[in-house]
Write a protein that holds these residues in place. Sequence first.
Motif, short mmCIF file in Angstrom:
data_model
loop_
_atom_site.label_atom_id
_atom_site.label_comp_id
_atom_site.label_asym_id
_atom_site.label_seq_id
_atom_site.Cartn_x
_atom_site.Cartn_y
_atom_site.Cartn_z
N SER A 87 5.99 4.96 0.03
CA SER A 87 4.64 4.68 0.50
C SER A 87 4.51 3.23 0.96
O SER A 87 3.91 2.93 1.99
N ARG A 91 3.62 1.73 4.73
CA ARG A 91 2.37 0.99 4.92
C ARG A 91 2.58 -0.52 5.02
O ARG A 91 1.94 -1.19 5.82
N GLU A 92 3.46 -1.06 4.16
CA GLU A 92 3.72 -2.50 4.13
C GLU A 92 5.23 -2.74 4.05
O GLU A 92 5.76 -3.15 3.02
N ALA A 120 -1.70 10.12 4.28
CA ALA A 120 -1.71 8.77 3.71
C ALA A 120 -2.78 8.65 2.63
O ALA A 120 -2.57 8.03 1.59
N SER A 124 -2.07 7.95 -1.29
CA SER A 124 -2.73 6.84 -1.99
C SER A 124 -3.33 7.32 -3.29
O SER A 124 -3.27 6.66 -4.33
#
Length: 396
Positions: A87, A91-92, A120, A124
């Motif tokens: 994840s 995302r990062e 997503a 989360s």
Amino acid sequence: MGKRRSSGRVTLQDVANYVGVGIMTVSRVMRTPELVSDKVRQQVQQAVDTLGYEANVQASHLAGHPSTRTTLQDVARHAGVGPMTVSRALREPELVSEASLKKIHQAVAELGYVPHQAAATLASTQLHTVAVLYPFQHDRASNRFIQSLQQSLNNQPFRLIMACHEYHQYGETPLVEKLLQMRPAALVLFSAQLSQKTCKLIESADIVTANIGGAGHLPADITFNIAIGEAAETLTHALLEKGYQRIAFLGAHTDNRLHKQQLNGWHKAMMSHYQNADLMITVPDAPSLEFGRYALCQLLQNQPDLDAVICSHEEIALGVMYECQRRLLKIPYNLAVACLNGSNNCDHTFPVLTSMRLDYEKLGQTVGEKLLMMLDDSPHAVEEDLKFVLHIGDSS
């Protein structure tokens, strides 16, 4: 069975109303019939035939059955990392090492994983929730464990959702279903009974699982076996070696597997010293001061030369001590008192209560740390055996 609604296309809700069960049960019959009893399956099938229900293929596809779509967990397993790392990479990516990024991107390409906004959001939710199933709200061991688990997760964006199984083996399954509907990143089972049906449900969920002192065999990622029967045997041997012979056992919650182990441990030690193993009073109810007082009265009425009592819980032992004070019985000269599953509270009684103890605070912290490691780095499964420690007090 209920009646079908008078108009409109036949839906799962119509079938559920006709059979008189929940819509989740009907859906489960359609998708995973092995998790439903034969009787319910037959009733649902009869309702489907009678009402002429036809599955909505498009809706089923949108529901995204695990076997027909690639999930974030699939990517994590293929890459050999945790779902949190996947994840984070999506995302990062700047927060993930180049080596991990390379493995994740390769897994995404090979599996054909396509992240989208809805997925997503779901991911989360999964990565910020830990579900916990535990015995009782007022269970001292559970409270100490959960509080420490929460503290260990506080440095991360996690929240706990909890449910009490109350030692009901077949009542666990609907609770586990509700917890899994919240899409948790991990499931923690504390002193659970774990029926075969519950185990199958958990295995099919494909999430990180911790089994703490649970019954049955569940291939969990984190397993801590608690030797509660051995603790009872050790404590009984300690009293026998001090010269006590007529040792009674007082127990609560004895209709569940874990506390039956306590009774068996006491019985085994008594028989090994050729002592009477019939001096016991057990109840399926929760432990209490009242039960401790009442049980001691019953024991002394039938066995006036009783010289020691072992209690399954701290609360019962305190009730026994209060009754001794009321009767002007001196502890341990007239009667020795000890308990299993004690806490630091035993150090503040007069006299200090002999007890078997397990550091549930440390256990909660350890489980929290290992959960974070599992979710982030996906290491190999962990299994450990935990033993109680004997604390000799002046009460024996």
